[in-house]
Design a protein around this motif. Sequence first.
Motif, PDB file in Angstrom:
ATOM      1  N   THR A   8       0.826  -1.200   0.000  1.00 37.64           N
ATOM      2  CA  THR A   8       0.000   0.000   0.000  1.00 37.64           C
ATOM      3  C   THR A   8       0.865   1.257   0.000  1.00 37.64           C
ATOM      4  OG1 THR A   8      -1.855   1.088   1.105  1.00 37.64           O
ATOM      5  CG2 THR A   8      -0.173   0.120   2.494  1.00 37.64           C
ATOM      6  N   ALA A   9       0.293   2.359  -0.468  1.00 37.76           N
ATOM      7  CA  ALA A   9       1.046   3.613  -0.595  1.00 37.76           C
ATOM      8  C   ALA A   9       1.589   4.087   0.747  1.00 37.76           C
ATOM      9  CB  ALA A   9       0.157   4.687  -1.226  1.00 37.76           C
ATOM     10  N   GLY A  10       0.809   3.894   1.809  1.00 38.78           N
ATOM     11  CA  GLY A  10       1.275   4.310   3.128  1.00 38.78           C
ATOM     12  C   GLY A  10       2.226   3.282   3.716  1.00 38.78           C
ATOM     13  N   GLU A  11       3.249   3.734   4.424  1.00 40.60           N
ATOM     14  CA  GLU A  11       4.220   2.821   5.021  1.00 40.60           C
ATOM     15  C   GLU A  11       3.570   2.076   6.180  1.00 40.60           C
ATOM     16  OE1 GLU A  11       8.191   3.542   7.509  1.00 40.60           O
ATOM     17  OE2 GLU A  11       8.392   4.194   5.417  1.00 40.60           O
ATOM     18  N   GLU A  12       3.708   0.739   6.171  1.00 42.13           N
ATOM     19  CA  GLU A  12       3.155  -0.096   7.236  1.00 42.13           C
ATOM     20  C   GLU A  12       4.232  -1.052   7.735  1.00 42.13           C
ATOM     21  OE1 GLU A  12      -1.134  -1.325   6.835  1.00 42.13           O
ATOM     22  OE2 GLU A  12      -0.692  -1.004   4.713  1.00 42.13           O
ATOM     23  N   HIS A  13       4.122  -1.433   9.001  1.00 42.20           N
ATOM     24  CA  HIS A  13       5.093  -2.336   9.618  1.00 42.20           C
ATOM     25  C   HIS A  13       4.363  -3.434  10.382  1.00 42.20           C
ATOM     26  CE1 HIS A  13       7.407   1.377   9.037  1.00 42.20           C
ATOM     27  NE2 HIS A  13       8.489   0.632   9.046  1.00 42.20           N
ATOM     28  N   TRP A  14       4.991  -4.629  10.386  1.00 41.04           N
ATOM     29  CA  TRP A  14       4.421  -5.708  11.198  1.00 41.04           C
ATOM     30  C   TRP A  14       5.404  -6.853  11.333  1.00 41.04           C
ATOM     31  CZ3 TRP A  14       3.401 -10.842   9.692  1.00 41.04           C
ATOM     32  CH2 TRP A  14       2.815 -11.626  10.693  1.00 41.04           C
ATOM     33  N   ASP A  15       5.395  -7.459  12.494  1.00 40.92           N
ATOM     34  CA  ASP A  15       6.003  -8.762  12.764  1.00 40.92           C
ATOM     35  C   ASP A  15       5.199  -9.399  13.886  1.00 40.92           C
ATOM     36  OD1 ASP A  15       8.183  -9.540  11.108  1.00 40.92           O
ATOM     37  OD2 ASP A  15       9.414  -7.956  11.996  1.00 40.92           O
ATOM     38  N   CYS A  16       5.074 -10.705  13.842  1.00 39.64           N
ATOM     39  CA  CYS A  16       4.334 -11.412  14.888  1.00 39.64           C
ATOM     40  C   CYS A  16       5.078 -11.306  16.216  1.00 39.64           C
ATOM     41  CB  CYS A  16       4.155 -12.878  14.503  1.00 39.64           C
ATOM     42  SG  CYS A  16       3.250 -13.837  15.744  1.00 39.64           S
ATOM     43  N   GLN A  17       4.348 -10.926  17.268  1.00 39.65           N
ATOM     44  CA  GLN A  17       4.902 -10.811  18.612  1.00 39.65           C
ATOM     45  C   GLN A  17       4.441 -11.964  19.512  1.00 39.65           C
ATOM     46  OE1 GLN A  17       7.070  -8.160  19.081  1.00 39.65           O
ATOM     47  NE2 GLN A  17       6.664  -7.782  16.909  1.00 39.65           N
ATOM     48  N   LEU A 117      -2.377  -4.480   5.759  1.00 44.55           N
ATOM     49  CA  LEU A 117      -2.507  -5.175   7.034  1.00 44.55           C
ATOM     50  C   LEU A 117      -3.922  -5.085   7.567  1.00 44.55           C
ATOM     51  CD1 LEU A 117       0.707  -3.908   8.887  1.00 44.55           C
ATOM     52  CD2 LEU A 117       0.313  -6.227   8.046  1.00 44.55           C
ATOM     53  N   ARG A 118      -4.412  -6.181   8.115  1.00 40.98           N
ATOM     54  CA  ARG A 118      -5.608  -6.132   8.952  1.00 40.98           C
ATOM     55  C   ARG A 118      -5.145  -5.730  10.351  1.00 40.98           C
ATOM     56  NH1 ARG A 118     -10.328  -8.743   7.864  1.00 40.98           N
ATOM     57  NH2 ARG A 118     -10.915  -7.636   9.754  1.00 40.98           N
ATOM     58  N   ARG A 119      -5.705  -4.667  10.872  1.00 40.39           N
ATOM     59  CA  ARG A 119      -5.237  -4.159  12.160  1.00 40.39           C
ATOM     60  C   ARG A 119      -5.977  -4.798  13.332  1.00 40.39           C
ATOM     61  NH1 ARG A 119      -1.480   0.600  11.621  1.00 40.39           N
ATOM     62  NH2 ARG A 119      -0.831   0.272   9.472  1.00 40.39           N
ATOM     63  N   ALA A 120      -6.534  -5.978  13.095  1.00 41.18           N
ATOM     64  CA  ALA A 120      -7.086  -6.783  14.171  1.00 41.18           C
ATOM     65  C   ALA A 120      -5.980  -7.512  14.922  1.00 41.18           C
ATOM     66  CB  ALA A 120      -8.097  -7.792  13.626  1.00 41.18           C
ATOM     67  N   CYS A 121      -4.751  -7.178  14.605  1.00 38.56           N
ATOM     68  CA  CYS A 121      -3.570  -7.677  15.314  1.00 38.56           C
ATOM     69  C   CYS A 121      -2.938  -6.499  16.046  1.00 38.56           C
ATOM     70  CB  CYS A 121      -2.580  -8.272  14.315  1.00 38.56           C
ATOM     71  SG  CYS A 121      -0.908  -8.524  14.971  1.00 38.56           S
ATOM     72  N   PRO A 122      -2.734  -6.565  17.366  1.00 36.40           N
ATOM     73  CA  PRO A 122      -2.153  -5.426  18.096  1.00 36.40           C
ATOM     74  C   PRO A 122      -0.811  -4.960  17.542  1.00 36.40           C
ATOM     75  CG  PRO A 122      -3.083  -7.002  19.640  1.00 36.40           C
ATOM     76  CD  PRO A 122      -3.131  -7.648  18.282  1.00 36.40           C
ATOM     77  N   SER A 123       0.015  -5.888  17.077  1.00 33.14           N
ATOM     78  CA  SER A 123       1.301  -5.517  16.493  1.00 33.14           C
ATOM     79  C   SER A 123       1.105  -4.700  15.231  1.00 33.14           C
ATOM     80  CB  SER A 123       2.124  -6.779  16.185  1.00 33.14           C
ATOM     81  OG  SER A 123       3.331  -6.455  15.546  1.00 33.14           O
ATOM     82  N   ALA A 124       0.133  -5.086  14.410  1.00 36.56           N
ATOM     83  CA  ALA A 124      -0.181  -4.317  13.201  1.00 36.56           C
ATOM     84  C   ALA A 124      -0.780  -2.965  13.562  1.00 36.56           C
ATOM     85  CB  ALA A 124      -1.137  -5.104  12.310  1.00 36.56           C
ATOM     86  N   ALA A 125      -1.630  -2.949  14.598  1.00 38.82           N
ATOM     87  CA  ALA A 125      -2.267  -1.694  15.015  1.00 38.82           C
ATOM     88  C   ALA A 125      -1.240  -0.665  15.459  1.00 38.82           C
ATOM     89  CB  ALA A 125      -3.262  -1.960  16.144  1.00 38.82           C
ATOM     90  N   LEU A 126      -0.102  -1.129  15.966  1.00 36.69           N
ATOM     91  CA  LEU A 126       0.948  -0.218  16.440  1.00 36.69           C
ATOM     92  C   LEU A 126       2.106  -0.094  15.453  1.00 36.69           C
ATOM     93  CD1 LEU A 126       1.096  -1.212  20.235  1.00 36.69           C
ATOM     94  CD2 LEU A 126       0.049   0.820  19.221  1.00 36.69           C
ATOM     95  N   ASP A 127       1.972  -0.713  14.259  1.00 36.80           N
ATOM     96  CA  ASP A 127       3.042  -0.670  13.254  1.00 36.80           C
ATOM     97  C   ASP A 127       4.370  -1.144  13.834  1.00 36.80           C
ATOM     98  OD1 ASP A 127       2.094   0.328  10.621  1.00 36.80           O
ATOM     99  OD2 ASP A 127       1.361   2.004  11.819  1.00 36.80           O
ATOM    100  N   THR A 128       4.339  -2.304  14.486  1.00 38.31           N
ATOM    101  CA  THR A 128       5.525  -2.852  15.131  1.00 38.31           C
ATOM    102  C   THR A 128       6.150  -3.934  14.262  1.00 38.31           C
ATOM    103  OG1 THR A 128       4.547  -2.459  17.311  1.00 38.31           O
ATOM    104  CG2 THR A 128       6.401  -3.996  17.204  1.00 38.31           C
ATOM    105  N   ALA A 375      -4.271  -0.011  20.909  1.00 43.61           N
ATOM    106  CA  ALA A 375      -4.089  -1.143  19.998  1.00 43.61           C
ATOM    107  C   ALA A 375      -5.210  -2.163  20.160  1.00 43.61           C
ATOM    108  CB  ALA A 375      -2.733  -1.802  20.248  1.00 43.61           C
ATOM    109  N   ARG A 376      -5.639  -2.398  21.387  1.00 40.89           N
ATOM    110  CA  ARG A 376      -6.671  -3.395  21.623  1.00 40.89           C
ATOM    111  C   ARG A 376      -8.047  -2.883  21.169  1.00 40.89           C
ATOM    112  NH1 ARG A 376      -3.373  -6.747  23.953  1.00 40.89           N
ATOM    113  NH2 ARG A 376      -4.503  -8.471  24.885  1.00 40.89           N
ATOM    114  N   ILE A 377      -8.255  -1.580  21.256  1.00 38.51           N
ATOM    115  CA  ILE A 377      -9.494  -1.009  20.723  1.00 38.51           C
ATOM    116  C   ILE A 377      -9.492  -1.080  19.202  1.00 38.51           C
ATOM    117  CG2 ILE A 377     -10.860   1.102  20.491  1.00 38.51           C
ATOM    118  CD1 ILE A 377     -11.071  -0.202  23.260  1.00 38.51           C
ATOM    119  N   VAL A 378      -8.364  -0.756  18.574  1.00 40.96           N
ATOM    120  CA  VAL A 378      -8.261  -0.857  17.110  1.00 40.96           C
ATOM    121  C   VAL A 378      -8.497  -2.299  16.663  1.00 40.96           C
ATOM    122  CG1 VAL A 378      -6.694  -0.649  15.135  1.00 40.96           C
ATOM    123  CG2 VAL A 378      -6.773   1.160  16.856  1.00 40.96           C
ATOM    124  N   THR A 379      -7.994  -3.246  17.427  1.00 39.67           N
ATOM    125  CA  THR A 379      -8.237  -4.664  17.127  1.00 39.67           C
ATOM    126  C   THR A 379      -9.732  -4.957  17.073  1.00 39.67           C
ATOM    127  OG1 THR A 379      -6.150  -5.401  18.107  1.00 39.67           O
ATOM    128  CG2 THR A 379      -7.915  -7.023  17.984  1.00 39.67           C
TER     129      THR A 379
END
Length: 417
Positions: A8-17, A117-128, A375-379
């Motif tokens: 996607t055009a916007g920068e996104e970050h994720w790794d499984c925690q 990313l689906r931001r139903a993952c807290p790590s995705a919600a925080l771009d971690t 993050a948990r609310i975004v999830t």
Amino acid sequence: MELPVIRTAGEEHWDCQSCGVCCRGSLILLSEQDLHKLREQQWENDPEFQGKKLLLRDARAGSGQRLAQQADGSCVFLTAAGRCRVHEKFGAESKPLVCRVFPLQLVPREKQAILTLRRACPSAALDTGRELNEHLPEIKRLVAAGELEISLPTAETTAQPAWQQANRVMAAAARIFGDERFPPVRRVVHALLFARLLDRARTSQLDTAKFSELITLLESGVAAEASSYFSDRRPPSALGGLLFRLTAAEYVRLHPDYLPPGGVFARLKLFRASVRMLRGHGELPTLHSNFPRTTFAALNEPLATTNPALLSTDIQQPLARYLATSAASYQYALAGRKHWSIVQSIRALALTFPMAMYLLRWATAGREPTRDDVARIVTALDRGQGFSSLSGPRYRMVLGLLDFQNDLERIAVWYAR
């Protein structure tokens, strides 16, 4: 043939925690290949699973089966330590495809697919984690191998004026939701006004050029149109407030820490909670064991006097990112709620911001919020796209009523004040 994929055009970050949130409260629909793998693993011979039901019938799954769940709603294969038994015993490649890919999602676009990313993952919600483009090789491999399927619109479809107009609307919505000149609440009101004005415009007779002119005109005019909502902040109507509170109760059930009430009186507890949400005064019901006791009146107070930290840019940043990335990838419209118009999808996405502010007021009453709270609310918000009561005809009707009452914008500015 390998499908062309870009991020996607916007920068996104994720790794499984390894937080295990995706393993709780999610329905894992199985493909035929998933089912074949599980049967080869012979879990029925494992002493720990003797007499346990591992699969349930589900017509939505390609195989007609989904994974069973434990009493608390977690996956049947989730250990007490928060680990996946399939992964531990047979490796990551042996898990169902949805478990291997989540929260990565491909959104079909013209001649390409967008990785987001689906931001139903807290790590995705925080771009971690790593940049999203570092996950591209694995996604491309799955697509090339035929394990991950996606259908792009045909050339005949994309040549239609309706498709071209839809793209112009989604592109405008992406610019509005991602416009960093304004705070998140302002962007949300701009998007809602854009959707309302477009919905009321007579566009059926417009050619592509005229339609593009209309979109440009509407997009450029919403900032001035929105000013009155902020200079004169009013609460939603009685009906609007009621519909909003009932919607909030649905989202609470999607919070990753939510535990459904047990025992013979579970239905009675939920009924009593619904009655309290309908009334909207006095103390809030205990829908979530981790949400502190507070009152409806307290949730309607200005944040400057109750919880000013919720107004900080750092706390609101995950919410702004959720809105911007969902809009930039077109995920909310093309891969979110099925059979919804783009205008309806814009409203649903926009309402998640005041919903987040309402739930954060509730979840952090009496203390300062943390980014983990957000993050948990975004999830929960992201999960709503696949939750029947928040993605079906009834919720479309709720959004339509809120728009008809002019309540959507008022709700947005009221709970962000």
